[in-house]
Write a protein that holds these residues in place. Structure first.
Motif, PDB file in Angstrom:
ATOM      1  N   ILE A  12       0.821  -1.166   0.110  1.00  0.00           N
ATOM      2  CA  ILE A  12       0.068   0.161   0.041  1.00  0.00           C
ATOM      3  C   ILE A  12       0.763   1.215   0.001  1.00  0.00           C
ATOM      4  O   ILE A  12       0.534   2.163  -0.876  1.00  0.00           O
ATOM      5  N   ASP A  13       2.007   1.396   1.003  1.00  0.00           N
ATOM      6  CA  ASP A  13       2.852   2.374   0.963  1.00  0.00           C
ATOM      7  C   ASP A  13       3.566   2.557  -0.236  1.00  0.00           C
ATOM      8  O   ASP A  13       3.804   3.822  -0.797  1.00  0.00           O
ATOM      9  N   GLU A  14       4.101   1.480  -0.892  1.00  0.00           N
ATOM     10  CA  GLU A  14       4.847   1.705  -2.379  1.00  0.00           C
ATOM     11  C   GLU A  14       3.766   2.011  -3.228  1.00  0.00           C
ATOM     12  O   GLU A  14       3.910   2.975  -4.162  1.00  0.00           O
ATOM     13  N   GLU A  79       6.015  -1.453 -14.586  1.00  0.00           N
ATOM     14  CA  GLU A  79       7.287  -1.948 -15.308  1.00  0.00           C
ATOM     15  C   GLU A  79       7.589  -1.082 -16.499  1.00  0.00           C
ATOM     16  O   GLU A  79       8.565  -0.601 -16.984  1.00  0.00           O
ATOM     17  N   ALA A  80       6.189  -1.038 -17.233  1.00  0.00           N
ATOM     18  CA  ALA A  80       6.230  -0.251 -18.589  1.00  0.00           C
ATOM     19  C   ALA A  80       6.584   1.093 -18.312  1.00  0.00           C
ATOM     20  O   ALA A  80       7.143   1.933 -19.057  1.00  0.00           O
ATOM     21  N   ALA A 102       6.564  -2.179  -8.469  1.00  0.00           N
ATOM     22  CA  ALA A 102       6.108  -3.394  -9.349  1.00  0.00           C
ATOM     23  C   ALA A 102       6.738  -4.607  -8.626  1.00  0.00           C
ATOM     24  O   ALA A 102       5.858  -5.554  -8.415  1.00  0.00           O
ATOM     25  N   GLU A 103       7.640  -4.515  -7.999  1.00  0.00           N
ATOM     26  CA  GLU A 103       8.106  -5.647  -7.114  1.00  0.00           C
ATOM     27  C   GLU A 103       7.356  -6.170  -5.884  1.00  0.00           C
ATOM     28  O   GLU A 103       7.006  -7.153  -5.844  1.00  0.00           O
ATOM     29  N   LYS A 107       4.523  -9.323  -5.510  1.00  0.00           N
ATOM     30  CA  LYS A 107       4.292 -10.350  -4.194  1.00  0.00           C
ATOM     31  C   LYS A 107       2.930 -10.584  -3.940  1.00  0.00           C
ATOM     32  O   LYS A 107       2.634 -11.518  -3.511  1.00  0.00           O
ATOM     33  N   MET A 108       2.331  -9.475  -4.023  1.00  0.00           N
ATOM     34  CA  MET A 108       0.996  -9.127  -3.370  1.00  0.00           C
ATOM     35  C   MET A 108      -0.071  -9.979  -4.515  1.00  0.00           C
ATOM     36  O   MET A 108      -1.182 -10.432  -4.159  1.00  0.00           O
TER      37      MET A 108
END
Length: 110
Positions: A12-14, A79-80, A102-103, A107-108
C-alpha cells in the motif's frame, strides 16, 4: 501484525508513493519540460501508472481479494512506465519508485 498484513501495508505504501511520484512528475516535471517528456504514449503511461497505483492501494485498503488482479496489472504498468521513463531520461527517482512498486505488487498478486 502478521506477515501478510505487514507485506500488504508495505505494498500500500509503495503504491501510494508511486501514485504521488508519477502524478507529481507528470505535472511538475514533464509538462514544463515539454518535448519527449510530453509525447502522448509516455505521458499517458505516467498517468495510467499513477491511477493503477492509486486503485491498487484502494483495493488493498478495502480488504478485497480482488487486489490480486489490480496488483498484477499495477506491476505490469509500473514496469512499462519505468522503461518509458528510463528511455526519456532525467527521471531516475521515478524509474526506481516504479520498479519498487512493481516488485511489491508482484508479491501481493502471487
Amino acid at each position: 501484525m502478521n506477515q501478510i498484513a505487514t507485506e500488504m501495508q508495505h505494498c500500500i505504501d509503495e503504491c501510494l508513493r508511486c501514485y504521488q511520484t508519477c502524478l507529481g512528475m507528470a505535472s511538475n516535471h514533464c509538462l514544463p519540460a515539454g518535448g519527449k517528456h510530453v509525447e502522448p504514449e509516455h505521458f499517458r503511461l505516467m498517468l495510467a501508472c499513477a491511477e493503477i497505483c492509486r486503485t491498487s492501494a484502494h483495493f488493498m485498503l478495502l480488504g478485497t481479494s480482488a487486489h490480486k488482479h489490480t496488483c498484477r496489472a499495477c506491476a505490469e504498468v509500473c514496469e512499462a512506465c519505468a522503461e518509458s521513463r528510463a528511455q526519456v531520461g532525467d527521471m531516475q527517482d521515478c524509474v526506481d519508485q516504479c520498479r519498487r512498486c512493481a516488485e511489491s505488487c508482484r508479491k501481493m498478486a502471487a
